[in-house]
Design an enzyme around this catalytic site. Sequence first.
Site, PDB file in Angstrom:
ATOM      1  N   ARG A 107       0.880  -1.176   0.000  1.00 42.51           N
ATOM      2  CA  ARG A 107       0.000   0.000   0.000  1.00 42.51           C
ATOM      3  C   ARG A 107       0.913   1.221   0.000  1.00 42.51           C
ATOM      4  NH1 ARG A 107      -5.184   1.613   3.659  1.00 42.51           N
ATOM      5  NH2 ARG A 107      -6.053   0.134   2.175  1.00 42.51           N
ATOM      6  N   HIS A 134      -7.633   0.797  -6.067  1.00 41.92           N
ATOM      7  CA  HIS A 134      -7.837  -0.002  -4.846  1.00 41.92           C
ATOM      8  C   HIS A 134      -8.506  -1.323  -5.259  1.00 41.92           C
ATOM      9  CE1 HIS A 134      -7.978  -1.030  -0.779  1.00 41.92           C
ATOM     10  NE2 HIS A 134      -8.851  -0.177  -0.299  1.00 41.92           N
ATOM     11  N   GLN A 137     -10.206  -3.912  -2.759  1.00 40.81           N
ATOM     12  CA  GLN A 137     -11.503  -3.398  -2.309  1.00 40.81           C
ATOM     13  C   GLN A 137     -12.583  -3.728  -3.343  1.00 40.81           C
ATOM     14  OE1 GLN A 137     -12.240  -1.256   0.632  1.00 40.81           O
ATOM     15  NE2 GLN A 137     -14.244  -1.949  -0.008  1.00 40.81           N
ATOM     16  N   ASP A 228     -17.201   7.435  -0.995  1.00 40.17           N
ATOM     17  CA  ASP A 228     -15.912   7.341  -0.299  1.00 40.17           C
ATOM     18  C   ASP A 228     -15.586   8.737   0.233  1.00 40.17           C
ATOM     19  OD1 ASP A 228     -13.386   6.543   0.602  1.00 40.17           O
ATOM     20  OD2 ASP A 228     -12.467   6.530  -1.381  1.00 40.17           O
ATOM     21  N   CYS A 268     -16.325   2.089   1.328  1.00 45.21           N
ATOM     22  CA  CYS A 268     -15.148   1.238   1.604  1.00 45.21           C
ATOM     23  C   CYS A 268     -14.671   1.370   3.039  1.00 45.21           C
ATOM     24  CB  CYS A 268     -14.031   1.583   0.629  1.00 45.21           C
ATOM     25  SG  CYS A 268     -13.560   3.322   0.680  1.00 45.21           S
ATOM     26  N   ARG A 296     -13.838  -8.117   2.708  1.00 43.04           N
ATOM     27  CA  ARG A 296     -12.430  -7.909   2.346  1.00 43.04           C
ATOM     28  C   ARG A 296     -11.650  -9.192   2.635  1.00 43.04           C
ATOM     29  NH1 ARG A 296     -10.346  -2.830   2.282  1.00 43.04           N
ATOM     30  NH2 ARG A 296      -8.658  -3.806   1.124  1.00 43.04           N
TER      31      ARG A 296
HETATM   32  N1  NVA Z   1      -9.904   6.923  -1.085  1.00 44.57           N
HETATM   33  C1  NVA Z   1      -9.482   6.527   0.236  1.00 44.57           C
HETATM   34  C2  NVA Z   1      -9.747   5.069   0.448  1.00 44.57           C
HETATM   35  C3  NVA Z   1      -9.346   4.538   1.785  1.00 44.57           C
HETATM   36  C4  NVA Z   1      -9.583   3.068   1.930  1.00 44.57           C
HETATM   37  C5  NVA Z   1      -8.008   6.848   0.426  1.00 44.57           C
HETATM   38  O1  NVA Z   1      -7.245   6.644  -0.503  1.00 44.57           O
HETATM   39  O2  NVA Z   1      -7.649   7.336   1.490  1.00 44.57           O
HETATM   40  N1   CP Z   2     -11.187   0.201   2.938  1.00 41.09           N
HETATM   41  C1   CP Z   2      -9.888   0.128   3.321  1.00 41.09           C
HETATM   42  O1   CP Z   2      -8.977  -0.122   2.515  1.00 41.09           O
HETATM   43  O2   CP Z   2      -9.682   0.334   4.632  1.00 41.09           O
HETATM   44  P1   CP Z   2      -8.280   0.507   5.361  1.00 41.09           P
HETATM   45  O3   CP Z   2      -7.690   1.816   4.893  1.00 41.09           O
HETATM   46  O4   CP Z   2      -8.612   0.503   6.809  1.00 41.09           O
HETATM   47  O5   CP Z   2      -7.378  -0.628   4.974  1.00 41.09           O
END
Ligand code: NVA
Ligand code: CP
Length: 309
Positions: A107, A134, A137, A228, A268, A296
């Site tokens: 990540r 993502h 997800q 989101d 999400c 997930r």
């Molecule tokens: N769009 C959000 C998703 C988090 C799971 C981010 O990138 O922070």
């Molecule tokens: N939805 C998601 O990816 O959550 P986290 O950021 O907690 O991993």
Amino acid sequence: MDSLKGRDYLTIADFSQEEVWSLLELARDLKAKQKAGLPHQLLKGKTLAMIFQKASTRTRVSFETAMFHLGGLAMFLSKNDLQMGRGEPIEDTARVLSRYVDGILIRTYSHQEVLDLARYADVPVINGLTDDFHPTQALADLLTIWEHKDTLAGLKLAYVGDGNNVAHSLLLAGALVGMHVAVACPQGYEPNPAVVEKAKALAESPEQIQLLREPEEAVRGAQVLYTDVWASMGQEAEAAQRRKVFARYQINRELLAMAEPEAIVMHCLPAHRGEEITEEVIEGPQSVVFDEAENRMHAHKAILAALLG
Ligand code: NVA
Ligand code: CP
């Protein structure tokens, strides 16, 4: 399923419709096995390195638990734990980790970094979120919609909010399985045009993918509503400005009432109640956000078993 062995999971569009369905079926099967208390240790003795340059609750804990249930081991590696944090190149990190582990989850911010990691790694690389995509997800989201609606093709999903990583992966995932995806965003916050084009190319017909300005238009006839956060990780400094721009892009009771009566509401997570979604809707009877979060783990088991098995 053998076609997935050894592959990377960088965007969901790397997979065909048949491959996505095989992952969904495997996820459903592994979920049923877990619920029935049946063993499903498909990855005995296998290991997964998990590199996290951004925060995570769901992705980290679900992948770690998934590996444990599958009989393997997951290692959580934050940026500060790795020499990467002190400037060791991703190319070297990829080659070294490949000598120890059977798969690498990452990540991070830049999608290019994930592409570089995958290029130099000899083991499957899984994208656990970048600024652009993502995909893990999106697979869990398809599983959740399938469970609640018994089908995917022909359904309409309305995404309301920022044209971000989650929106990108939903566009591609929805297009792949024959869903109609309507995205409503404020001007200047649309999804990347290249991703929209890719989704149109994957869809049976380009009309299945719609880019709109009005949330009301997007949700009309929709069986799935999705949103989101307005400011993603890395955009914290823009949060106040974004709160103004996105004010009208909220999933609330009024907007939900314009969708199909049995529409489900997805997010999400993490959610900002009172911003992109109201407390009433996220806690209401149409919300499936915790099923989605649970899925997930089941979707991740399928990805891990298929790629590393
Ligand atoms: N769009 C959000 C998703 C988090 C799971 C981010 O990138 O922070
Ligand atoms: N939805 C998601 O990816 O959550 P986290 O950021 O907690 O991993």
